[in-house]
Design a protein around this motif. Structure first.
Motif, PDB file in Angstrom:
ATOM      1  N   PHE A 194       0.803  -1.222   0.000  1.00 54.23           N
ATOM      2  CA  PHE A 194       0.000   0.000   0.000  1.00 54.23           C
ATOM      3  C   PHE A 194       0.840   1.278   0.000  1.00 54.23           C
ATOM      4  O   PHE A 194       0.347   2.345  -0.408  1.00 54.23           O
ATOM      5  N   LEU A 195       2.088   1.277   0.464  1.00 52.02           N
ATOM      6  CA  LEU A 195       2.914   2.494   0.523  1.00 52.02           C
ATOM      7  C   LEU A 195       3.114   3.128  -0.847  1.00 52.02           C
ATOM      8  O   LEU A 195       2.910   4.349  -0.995  1.00 52.02           O
ATOM      9  N   PRO A 196       3.505   2.356  -1.895  1.00 48.36           N
ATOM     10  CA  PRO A 196       3.645   2.995  -3.209  1.00 48.36           C
ATOM     11  C   PRO A 196       2.326   3.579  -3.709  1.00 48.36           C
ATOM     12  O   PRO A 196       2.306   4.638  -4.339  1.00 48.36           O
ATOM     13  N   LEU A 197       1.204   2.912  -3.400  1.00 49.15           N
ATOM     14  CA  LEU A 197      -0.074   3.442  -3.841  1.00 49.15           C
ATOM     15  C   LEU A 197      -0.395   4.780  -3.158  1.00 49.15           C
ATOM     16  O   LEU A 197      -0.911   5.722  -3.788  1.00 49.15           O
ATOM     17  N   VAL A 202      -0.637  12.441  -7.393  1.00 51.35           N
ATOM     18  CA  VAL A 202      -1.684  12.755  -8.375  1.00 51.35           C
ATOM     19  C   VAL A 202      -2.889  13.410  -7.722  1.00 51.35           C
ATOM     20  O   VAL A 202      -3.860  13.744  -8.388  1.00 51.35           O
ATOM     21  N   GLY A 203      -2.869  13.535  -6.394  1.00 48.62           N
ATOM     22  CA  GLY A 203      -3.953  14.187  -5.683  1.00 48.62           C
ATOM     23  C   GLY A 203      -5.165  13.318  -5.447  1.00 48.62           C
ATOM     24  O   GLY A 203      -6.258  13.836  -5.200  1.00 48.62           O
ATOM     25  N   LEU A 243      -6.661   5.620  -5.074  1.00 49.21           N
ATOM     26  CA  LEU A 243      -5.658   4.564  -5.326  1.00 49.21           C
ATOM     27  C   LEU A 243      -5.688   3.504  -4.227  1.00 49.21           C
ATOM     28  O   LEU A 243      -5.489   2.317  -4.483  1.00 49.21           O
ATOM     29  N   LEU A 244      -5.932   3.963  -2.971  1.00 51.29           N
ATOM     30  CA  LEU A 244      -6.043   2.966  -1.903  1.00 51.29           C
ATOM     31  C   LEU A 244      -7.249   2.051  -2.139  1.00 51.29           C
ATOM     32  O   LEU A 244      -7.186   0.832  -1.921  1.00 51.29           O
ATOM     33  N   PHE A 293      -9.304  -3.119  -3.677  1.00 54.33           N
ATOM     34  CA  PHE A 293     -10.211  -3.906  -4.521  1.00 54.33           C
ATOM     35  C   PHE A 293      -9.435  -4.942  -5.326  1.00 54.33           C
ATOM     36  O   PHE A 293      -9.866  -6.091  -5.450  1.00 54.33           O
ATOM     37  N   THR A 294      -8.285  -4.513  -5.861  1.00 53.61           N
ATOM     38  CA  THR A 294      -7.441  -5.466  -6.616  1.00 53.61           C
ATOM     39  C   THR A 294      -6.956  -6.591  -5.708  1.00 53.61           C
ATOM     40  O   THR A 294      -6.936  -7.767  -6.100  1.00 53.61           O
TER      41      THR A 294
END
Length: 443
Positions: A18-21, A28-29, A34-35, A40-41
């Protein structure tokens, strides 16, 4: 090697996922978007792994589970190692069951495992043969429904298994079975069935032997004792009576002496025999002597005696024992064949064997007597046998002599037509003798 993934490792993997996300989302704001997409993925990926596991558990196209990925690697690998342990335990259990069954099959008795309601759980092969059960058809059937005998049903219903049950299956003494029942496991019982027919026959033979010996000795002793009680030192009987009494006592004493000698001979023959003492026996010469003795016995009967003897056929063995075997058959034929009959004695090679036979055209023997003729003191007609002076031991002696020479007595008889007693010696017992010509005698 199987590695256990702990909580710290799982937490570290989630953090690294989750850190890179989060960082990209901040740039990208849209960090929450993204989380959400990442979660979901991850959820879809977990559902995919769960589907693979469920599909393998239901269908099991392969014995080994599929390879796992990520956190599921530990699950699939754990299932694989659990399978390995279960397979090992199952093989050990199968080996234990196999050894149990092999041991049960090696037991010389029929073994049946039953539930408390008498339904069959398992039985060995001997139980199938001895009781006529069918496997697996009779699995789960009640044993008292398959063995329909009132005495057996009563024994099972009473539940008093301290004493064994002896059951006459054939209703004529031809087969006697002994049933023993004992506890087995928590809710089962074990039934052990033994064929004691031979033991019962031996017990009956022992009783008959004691009774017959007692009877055979009692009669001569009664005669001798009776005459002795009539005599005292001061009052001897008249010469005519004394001559008759003396002759009768001598005759009865000789009868007792002959009986005791035959019993001793039978006891000696039944012992172990050393084949190293075997010597060539000139059977044709022995049969000539037996022929002469048979003619002497035959003076009152007037039989036609035919001896067909191969003078070149000799065998190895104990001469005295073989003489008993040959003479007993010949003399029995003379004694028991009605007057004017024909008796044929043959000593010839037949299919490589030394074959001896005594045939007569007498009254014959009923089939129910044939299997018991070689028992001690067994007689088809007791009154007639005693009248002819028979002791009932001749065929018993013959049987044991032949057994010690690796042969056996065969009896063929038809009531009203005659009988044939024969035996044969294997080629290894034959000794070739070319000194004499074939003998054929008729009188």
């Amino acid at each position: 090697m199987y590695r256990v993934v702990n909580k710290r490792t799982l937490t570290k993997r989630l953090f690294m996922y989750f850190l890179p996300l989060v960082l990209i989302g901040v740039l990208v704001g849209a960090p929450f978007l993204l989380l959400f997409l990442g979660a979901f993925t991850l959820l879809l990926w977990h559902y995919r792994q769960l589907y693979r596991l469920s599909d393998w558990l239901i269908n099991q196209r392969s014995f080994n589970p599929p390879e796992g990925e990520g956190a599921w690697e530990q699950v699939f690998e754990g299932i694989y190692h659990l399978q390995q342990r279960n397979r090992k335990k199952r093989n050990e259990l199968a080996d234990l069951i196999r050894r149990f069954r092999e041991g049960a099959e090696a037991v010389p008795d029929a073994v049946i495992v039953l539930q408390r309601d008498f339904s069959i759980v398992w039985c060995n092969q001997l139980a199938l043969r001895l009781l006529g059960l069918q496997w697996p058809t009779d699995h789960g059937q009640r044993i008292d429904n398959l063995i329909r005998h009132p005495k057996f049903s009563r024994y099972m219903a009473e539940g008093a298994y301290e004493e064994a049950l002896e059951l006459d299956i054939a209703h004529n003494g031809e087969q006697v079975l002994e049933f023993r029942v004992m506890p087995y496991a928590q809710s089962q019982i074990m039934m052990v069935v033994r064929d004691i027919t031979r033991l019962k026959q031996l017990e009956q033979m022992r009783k008959d032997f004691v009774a017959n010996v007692s009877h055979e000795l009692r009669t001569p002793l009664t005669v001798v004792t009776g005459y002795l009680e009539m005599m005292d030192g001061d009052n001897m009987p008249p010469p005519a009576m004394w001559n008759k009494a003396h002759g009768t006592m001598i005759e009865q004493c000789q009868r007792m002496d002959s009986l005791v000698n035959q019993l001793l001979s039978l006891s000696r023959i039944e012992g172990a025999r050393k084949h190293d003492n075997d010597k060539p026996v000139h059977v044709p010469q022995m049969l000539e002597l037996i022929h002469t003795e048979a003619q002497s016995l035959n003076q009152d009967k007037g039989h036609t005696l035919v001896f067909e003897v191969d003078a070149e056929l000799d065998i190895l063995g104990a001469a005295d024992e073989l003489r008993s075997a040959f003479s007993n058959l010949v003399f029995n034929a003379v004694h028991y064949t009605p007057e004017g009959g024909q008796i044929t004695v043959r000593w010839q090679r037949k299919d490589g064997y030394a074959h001896f036979s005594v045939s007569d055209n007498g009254e014959g023997i009923a089939p129910e007597h044939l299997n018991r003729l070689t028992e001690r003191f067994y007689r088809v007609d007791k009154a007639r046998s005693r009248k002819t002076g028979g002791s009932g031991l001749g065929l018993a002696i013959t049987k044991h002599v032949l057994s010690r020479h690796d042969s056996q007595l065969h009896i063929e008889s038809t009531v009203g037509k005659g009988s044939c007693f024969w035996f044969a010696f294997a080629p290894s017992w034959i000794v070739t003798n070319n000194q004499n010509a074939p003998l054929s005698a008729k009188s």
